[in-house]
Design a protein around this motif. Structure first.
Motif: not given
Length: 101
Positions: A13-17, A19, A39, A41, A58, A67
């Motif tokens: 789940k999430g923006k790196d789903r 990977k 993940n 930022v 980063s 997740n």
């Protein structure tokens, strides 16, 4: 907690789903893990000394254990983990192929 440092996991789940990455740190009290290179930022760093420039770096953020799924080393698929007890030894087992970790 079933996931340990050094395990290969896939983020579900999430923006790196989708990977994959290796677990760098585990926080069992909060149920989170840090996956290498995922993940991330952006964080701005202020200059510490006079004449030094500020920069944007980063920083990896923890992901909830709920997740991520561990990737089985024998069948190379994300799977759930079970345990088998043999001769007073508790070992993690893949639920799909019964391979040992």
């Amino acid at each position: 907690m079933k996931i340990r440092k050094g395990d290969n996991v896939m983020i579900m789940k999430g923006k790196d789903r989708g990977k994959n990455g290796k677990v760098d740190l585990v926080f069992p009290e909060s149920g989170r893990v840090i996956v290498h290179g995922l993940n991330q930022v952006k964080k701005s760093i202020r200059p510490k000394k006079q004449g030094e420039k500020g920069q944007i770096i980063s920083v990896p953020q923890p992901v909830s254990v709920n997740n991520v799924m561990i990737i089985c080393p024998s069948c190379h698929k994300p799977s759930r983990i079970g345990f088998s007890v043999t001769e007073d030894k508790k070992q993690r087992v893949c639920k799909k192929c019964k391979g040992k970790f």
